[in-house]
Every structure is written in C-alpha cells, then in structure tokens.
Design an enzyme around this catalytic site. Structure first.
Site, PDB file in Angstrom:
ATOM      1  N   ARG A  80       0.853  -1.187   0.000  1.00  0.00           N
ATOM      2  CA  ARG A  80       0.000   0.000   0.000  1.00  0.00           C
ATOM      3  C   ARG A  80       0.890   1.240   0.000  1.00  0.00           C
ATOM      4  O   ARG A  80       1.601   1.493   0.962  1.00  0.00           O
ATOM      5  CB  ARG A  80      -0.905   0.003   1.243  1.00  0.00           C
ATOM      6  CG  ARG A  80      -1.722   1.259   1.367  1.00  0.00           C
ATOM      7  CD  ARG A  80      -2.712   1.252   2.537  1.00  0.00           C
ATOM      8  NE  ARG A  80      -3.317   2.562   2.587  1.00  0.00           N
ATOM      9  CZ  ARG A  80      -3.281   3.387   3.630  1.00  0.00           C
ATOM     10  NH1 ARG A  80      -2.722   3.017   4.773  1.00  0.00           N
ATOM     11  NH2 ARG A  80      -3.822   4.581   3.546  1.00  0.00           N
ATOM     12  N   HIS A 124      -3.361  10.710   0.313  1.00  0.00           N
ATOM     13  CA  HIS A 124      -2.942  10.553   1.712  1.00  0.00           C
ATOM     14  C   HIS A 124      -2.467  11.917   2.227  1.00  0.00           C
ATOM     15  O   HIS A 124      -1.283  12.118   2.480  1.00  0.00           O
ATOM     16  CB  HIS A 124      -1.846   9.479   1.799  1.00  0.00           C
ATOM     17  CG  HIS A 124      -1.571   8.941   3.178  1.00  0.00           C
ATOM     18  ND1 HIS A 124      -1.629   7.594   3.491  1.00  0.00           N
ATOM     19  CD2 HIS A 124      -1.213   9.556   4.322  1.00  0.00           C
ATOM     20  CE1 HIS A 124      -1.326   7.409   4.764  1.00  0.00           C
ATOM     21  NE2 HIS A 124      -1.057   8.579   5.296  1.00  0.00           N
ATOM     22  N   GLU A 169      -7.733   8.232   5.945  1.00  0.00           N
ATOM     23  CA  GLU A 169      -8.067   8.878   7.215  1.00  0.00           C
ATOM     24  C   GLU A 169      -8.613  10.291   7.101  1.00  0.00           C
ATOM     25  O   GLU A 169      -7.988  11.250   7.580  1.00  0.00           O
ATOM     26  CB  GLU A 169      -6.839   8.901   8.130  1.00  0.00           C
ATOM     27  CG  GLU A 169      -6.299   7.543   8.459  1.00  0.00           C
ATOM     28  CD  GLU A 169      -5.171   7.575   9.498  1.00  0.00           C
ATOM     29  OE1 GLU A 169      -4.687   8.666   9.841  1.00  0.00           O
ATOM     30  OE2 GLU A 169      -4.777   6.492   9.956  1.00  0.00           O
ATOM     31  N   ASN A 290      -7.490   1.609   9.742  1.00  0.00           N
ATOM     32  CA  ASN A 290      -6.180   1.910  10.328  1.00  0.00           C
ATOM     33  C   ASN A 290      -6.425   2.026  11.820  1.00  0.00           C
ATOM     34  O   ASN A 290      -7.320   2.782  12.233  1.00  0.00           O
ATOM     35  CB  ASN A 290      -5.646   3.257   9.851  1.00  0.00           C
ATOM     36  CG  ASN A 290      -5.406   3.325   8.349  1.00  0.00           C
ATOM     37  OD1 ASN A 290      -5.556   2.337   7.633  1.00  0.00           O
ATOM     38  ND2 ASN A 290      -5.030   4.499   7.879  1.00  0.00           N
ATOM     39  N   TYR A 292      -4.423   2.048  15.872  1.00  0.00           N
ATOM     40  CA  TYR A 292      -3.192   2.013  16.665  1.00  0.00           C
ATOM     41  C   TYR A 292      -3.443   1.767  18.137  1.00  0.00           C
ATOM     42  O   TYR A 292      -2.786   0.963  18.765  1.00  0.00           O
ATOM     43  CB  TYR A 292      -2.413   3.322  16.455  1.00  0.00           C
ATOM     44  CG  TYR A 292      -1.832   3.411  15.061  1.00  0.00           C
ATOM     45  CD1 TYR A 292      -0.549   2.977  14.791  1.00  0.00           C
ATOM     46  CD2 TYR A 292      -2.598   3.881  13.984  1.00  0.00           C
ATOM     47  CE1 TYR A 292      -0.016   3.023  13.509  1.00  0.00           C
ATOM     48  CE2 TYR A 292      -2.079   3.925  12.697  1.00  0.00           C
ATOM     49  CZ  TYR A 292      -0.793   3.495  12.464  1.00  0.00           C
ATOM     50  OH  TYR A 292      -0.280   3.525  11.196  1.00  0.00           O
ATOM     51  N   GLU A 363      -3.622  -0.188   8.142  1.00  0.00           N
ATOM     52  CA  GLU A 363      -2.459   0.293   8.932  1.00  0.00           C
ATOM     53  C   GLU A 363      -2.578  -0.206  10.358  1.00  0.00           C
ATOM     54  O   GLU A 363      -3.675  -0.199  10.927  1.00  0.00           O
ATOM     55  CB  GLU A 363      -2.422   1.826   9.028  1.00  0.00           C
ATOM     56  CG  GLU A 363      -1.903   2.549   7.833  1.00  0.00           C
ATOM     57  CD  GLU A 363      -1.813   4.068   8.061  1.00  0.00           C
ATOM     58  OE1 GLU A 363      -1.591   4.502   9.212  1.00  0.00           O
ATOM     59  OE2 GLU A 363      -1.986   4.794   7.072  1.00  0.00           O
TER      60      GLU A 363
HETATM   61  C1  GBH Z   1      -1.628   7.231  10.469  1.00  0.00           C
HETATM   62  O1  GBH Z   1      -2.313   8.141  11.250  1.00  0.00           O
HETATM   63  C2  GBH Z   1      -1.278   7.848   9.157  1.00  0.00           C
HETATM   64  O2  GBH Z   1      -2.126   7.382   8.123  1.00  0.00           O
HETATM   65  C3  GBH Z   1       0.142   7.651   8.776  1.00  0.00           C
HETATM   66  O3  GBH Z   1       0.455   8.512   7.735  1.00  0.00           O
HETATM   67  C4  GBH Z   1       1.014   7.847   9.988  1.00  0.00           C
HETATM   68  O4  GBH Z   1       2.375   7.873   9.674  1.00  0.00           O
HETATM   69  C5  GBH Z   1       0.731   6.711  10.928  1.00  0.00           C
HETATM   70  O5  GBH Z   1      -0.625   6.647  11.218  1.00  0.00           O
HETATM   71  C6  GBH Z   1       1.489   6.791  12.248  1.00  0.00           C
HETATM   72  O6  GBH Z   1       1.139   7.923  12.952  1.00  0.00           O
HETATM   73  O7  GBH Z   1      -3.392  10.561  21.370  1.00  0.00           O
HETATM   74  O8  GBH Z   1      -1.603   9.169  22.063  1.00  0.00           O
HETATM   75  O9  GBH Z   1      -3.804   8.229  21.841  1.00  0.00           O
HETATM   76  C7  GBH Z   1      -2.590   7.684  12.555  1.00  0.00           C
HETATM   77  C8  GBH Z   1      -3.564   8.530  13.281  1.00  0.00           C
HETATM   78  C9  GBH Z   1      -3.827   9.848  15.194  1.00  0.00           C
HETATM   79  C10 GBH Z   1      -3.453   7.482  15.450  1.00  0.00           C
HETATM   80  C11 GBH Z   1      -3.430  10.069  16.608  1.00  0.00           C
HETATM   81  C12 GBH Z   1      -3.125   7.696  16.908  1.00  0.00           C
HETATM   82  C13 GBH Z   1      -3.591   9.300  18.787  1.00  0.00           C
HETATM   83  C14 GBH Z   1      -2.514   8.770  19.673  1.00  0.00           C
HETATM   84  N1  GBH Z   1      -3.223   8.661  14.668  1.00  0.00           N
HETATM   85  N2  GBH Z   1      -3.705   8.905  17.396  1.00  0.00           N
HETATM   86  S1  GBH Z   1      -2.849   9.210  21.356  1.00  0.00           S
END
Ligand code: GBH
Length: 459
Positions: A80, A124, A169, A290, A292, A363
C-alpha cells in the site's frame, strides 16, 4: 509461562506493508511535481519538530528499486503506497503531468514483476497547494477536482492495479489539519472543521464512482478508528465519550456504510445537499481500518487542557482526552492495548451487521525508535511484541466472526512522521537519514518468518 502458539491465519490472507507519498518519496521538485499543502506547512517555522521536511525523506523516488527488492525479500503479498496528486496534476486540476504519472508506472511495473500486488491510496493528505489555497477541503469544489483526478489515475492504471483505496483517514485530516491545526493546512477551526469531513467523504464517493467508470474494481477506503473508552460510568463522561466517538469514528463510517450521519451530530453538521449521502454510500468492495490504540474520553475537566500527541487542544471542547494508564507505551507514548483492537472490530460487526463489507487492516504498527547497535543489528523487540499481540487480537475478532481479509503493517520503513518529523520511527526497515542506508530490523525478519509460516499452513 509460554505464550499460546501463534494463531493460524487463512492461507489466502493478504500480508502487506503501507507507506504514503509525502512521507517517503522526497524529490519534491522533480519532474514537474507541484507543491502540496505539506510543502507549505513544513516551511512554516515551529510547525514540525526540528524543522524537518519531506524534501528528501527516504529518497524513495530514486531508490524505489531497492525498496521493492526489500519487499520481495520480506515476502509480502501487497504494498500500500499513495499517489502524490500534485505529481500527476501539479495544480490539482487540468492537464496531466506525464512525468509524474511515469514514476508510478515504473513503481507499479516493478511491483508486478516482483509478484507484489500494488494497493494504492489516491490521496494521503498531500493536497495540491493551489487547491488548498482555494479553501482546500473546506471547499466543496475540491471533491469534484478529486473525482477528475481519480478518473485520470483509474483510466491509466485500471488494467494493472487490482486493489484501490480512495482516501486515507479523513478523520485525521479534518481533526488535526482543520480542527486542531497540528497538521497541514494548520487551521484550528474546532467544530467549524466539519465541512471538511463532509467534503472528504463526498470525494471518497465520487472517487469510487470515477474509479468504477474507469474500469477499476476492488475499491475501499482507509479510515482511522480508535476504540473510545469512557473515562467512567458517570453520566457526563458517558455523554462526552459518546459525542467524541461519533466525531472520531462513526461520522466517517456511517455515511459510507449506512448512508446517513449519526443523529447525535445533527447540531454540529452543515446542511447536507440532497443526493450527497447517496454518492458517499456508493457501494465499496471492502472497508479499510487503520488502528493504533484506543482513546480514553471524559467530560471537559475545568482548567485542564486535553492533549493529542503533546499538542494542547482547545479547552472549550465538550470532551477531554485522558491518559490511559496501566499499559506499556510505544516511544511515541501511545498506549499498547491489543484487546481494544478486538473490541473495535467486534463493534463494527455489531453496528453494521450484514452491511459491513470484508475488512482489511490498512495500517497498524508502533513507533519504536531503536537504531542499529554496534554490530549493525536493530533489535526492536518491542515492535515485534506490539505486532504479535495485535495480530493475535485481530485473529480473535476473526474467530468471533469478523471477516478480515488482510493486514498491512505501518510501515515498510521509517519515514517522515508528519508534525513530529523524523523523530518517530514506524518502520520494519531502519533508515539512516544521513546516508539513506536501509537496514532491515529484527521485526522485518520476524514478519518475514510469520508470512512464510502462514503460507505453508493448512488454514
Ligand atoms: C496514520 O495516522 C497515518 O495514516 C500515517 O500517515 C502515519 O504515519 C501513521 O498513522 C502513524 O502515525 O493521542 O496518544 O492516543 C494515525 C492517526 C492519530 C493514530 C493520533 C493515533 C492518537 C494517539 N493517529 N492517534 S494518542
């Protein structure tokens, strides 16, 4: 005690890696590329840590053959990446820049030769600067321009690209780009950013239609989702968390999957023109997530500001983001909570039922900033632990009936991590930004073994 054995994924499960144009390509002035919102943003003092920019990044524009070779060796089924709109249409509209398209021809050919399925994202976050200056995503016209661009790319590549992603996103571009001012274009409009959300969704729907008309198929979106945890069972925390959940998650999924906005958001949304929701809910073939980590949300706390990634948020917001305690953290300080990944996927199934198309994880990954040691090895065991636990959590959701078809790790290699520049490393491959030397990390070899094992099982 030993961990239980790693679960068996279906044999045809897609294993991939993800990147994005501005984060890896560099070569910002090559071959007629026009500037994007990010070129302008990084030039403003104080916006990005250390004044870092994407000018060189991983120099992928010149080193893509080496990067394809790394992916081939890794054994991934799919890659991707994203197209840079302003390489293809330097001003975001009008004539096509053949040289810009030519770069992606070479990339796509190289991937196909290596047996890797190109799975690109059309957009993106790197909005062509001319469009940004005309209002960017606050301007409805940008969605129409995106449809033209989708048609151009679709017509050019439909015969060679078997899987497509419209937009990455919209939530982050809306909230961090137009709402909080942390990312490009750097506007802090609070709730007045919501028209950008609608226009991004409209662009997605128009993009799906344009791609299909161009003969492309297997189309999805990559939406960021975080499970929302209320700070407590107290009524005001539940209320605040519910509102946040709608703004961070369902506003971007309901219109696509149900053809409507969450009712609770009616007071915040601009008037929606007739017909827009039909466009936005144009059928997609799969839905990309995506994810995290989860988010802990409570009522606004008097005198205490909420933070995202170290940036203070407007304290008049009707919710506050709280620290999640009691879990390990990545080097970016994000909490590691694999069970939230399972619950998020189960929520999707419960919310949309049969209307939920197959899911791809587009992601997931962790910032773990280990550099090579004296022997040249990058011993990033914590990235392995993060990924191992999230894949187990993913399989738990699949076992509970969620139809997940693939997983794309973020990221193939360390890259320009937006407002925090090169200070956070998400790659399976380490980048030395002085020399551009690529060093596969322990996690790369771990993922390689996992993919190999997965392909030789009976599942
Ligand atoms: C993605 O965004 C993007 O698509 C990518 O480009 C980027 O490099 C990758 O993730 C890594 O960041 O406030 O501490 O709980 C991720 C979007 C937004 C996910 C903020 C985590 C909060 C962390 N992110 N979010 S926290």
């Amino acid at each position: 005690m030993d961990k239980p054995a790693f679960p068996t994924f279906p044999r045809d499960f897609t294993w991939g890696v993800s990147t994005a144009s501005y984060q890896i390509e560099g070569a910002v002035n090559d071959d007629g590329r026009g500037p994007s919102s990010w070129d302008a943003f990084v030039a403003q003092p104080g916006r990005v840590i250390n004044g870092d920019t994407g000018e060189v990044a991983c120099d992928h524009y010149h080193r893509y053959p080496e990067d394809i070779a790394l992916m081939k060796e890794l054994g991934v089924d799919a890659y991707r990446f994203s197209f840079s709109w302003s390489r293809i249409q330097p001003g975001g509209q009008g004539a096509v820049n053949a040289a810009g398209l030519g770069f992606y021809d070479k990339l796509v050919e190289g991937l196909l030769e290596a047996g890797i399925t190109p799975s690109p994202t059309l957009f993106h976050w790197d909005t062509p600067l001319e469009l940004e200056q005309a209002g960017g995503w606050l301007n409805r016209d940008t969605a129409e321009r995106f449809a033209d661009y989708a048609q151009i790319v679709g017509e050019h590549f439909a015969d060679r690209i078997p899987r497509w992603i419209t937009i990455n996103e919209p939530v982050v571009l809306t909230m961090l780009g137009y709402g909080a001012g942390i990312q490009a274009p750097g506007l802090a409009l609070g709730f007045d950013a919501l028209p950008a959300a609608h226009h991004l969704l409209l662009a997605h729907g128009l993009g799906v239609q344009a791609l299909r008309a161009a003969g492309a198929s297997n189309i999805g979106i990559a939406n960021n989702h975080a499970l929302t945890w209320p700070a407590s069972e107290a009524e005001e925390d539940l209320q605040a968390a519910g509102l946040y959940d709608n703004i961070a998650n369902w506003i971007f999924a309901d219109p696509i999957l149900k053809g409507s906005y969450p009712e609770e958001l009616a007071p915040y949304l601009p008037p929606i023109p007739d017909g827009d929701l039909e466009i936005i809910s144009s059928p997609i073939d799969w839905y990309g997530i995506n994810s995290y980590n989860p988010t802990l949300v409570g009522a606004p706390t008097a005198g205490e500001a909420a933070f995202i990634d170290g940036h203070e948020l407007d304290s008049s917001l009707p919710f506050s983001l709280r620290e999640i305690e009691g879990y390990p953290r990545t080097d970016f300080d994000w909490p590691v909570v694999p069970e939230a990944f399972t619950d998020l996927l189960l929520n999707f199934k419960e919310r949309y039922g049969d209307a939920l198309p197959p899911i791809y994880i587009t992601e997931n990954g962790a910032a773990i900033n280990d550099d090579p040691d004296a022997t040249g090895r990058v011993a990033d065991q914590r990235r392995i632990d993060y990924t191992d636990s999230h894949l187990r959590a993913l399989k738990a959701a699949m076992d509970a009936g969620v139809d997940v078809r693939g997983y794309f790790h973020w990221s193939l290699m360390d890259n320009f991590e937006w407002a925090v520049g090169y200070s956070q490393r998400f790659g399976l491959v380490h980048i030395d930004y002085e020399t551009q030397k690529r060093t596969p990390k322990d996690s790369y070899y771990w993922y390689q073994a996992l993919i190999k094992a997965s392909k030789s099982t009976e599942g």
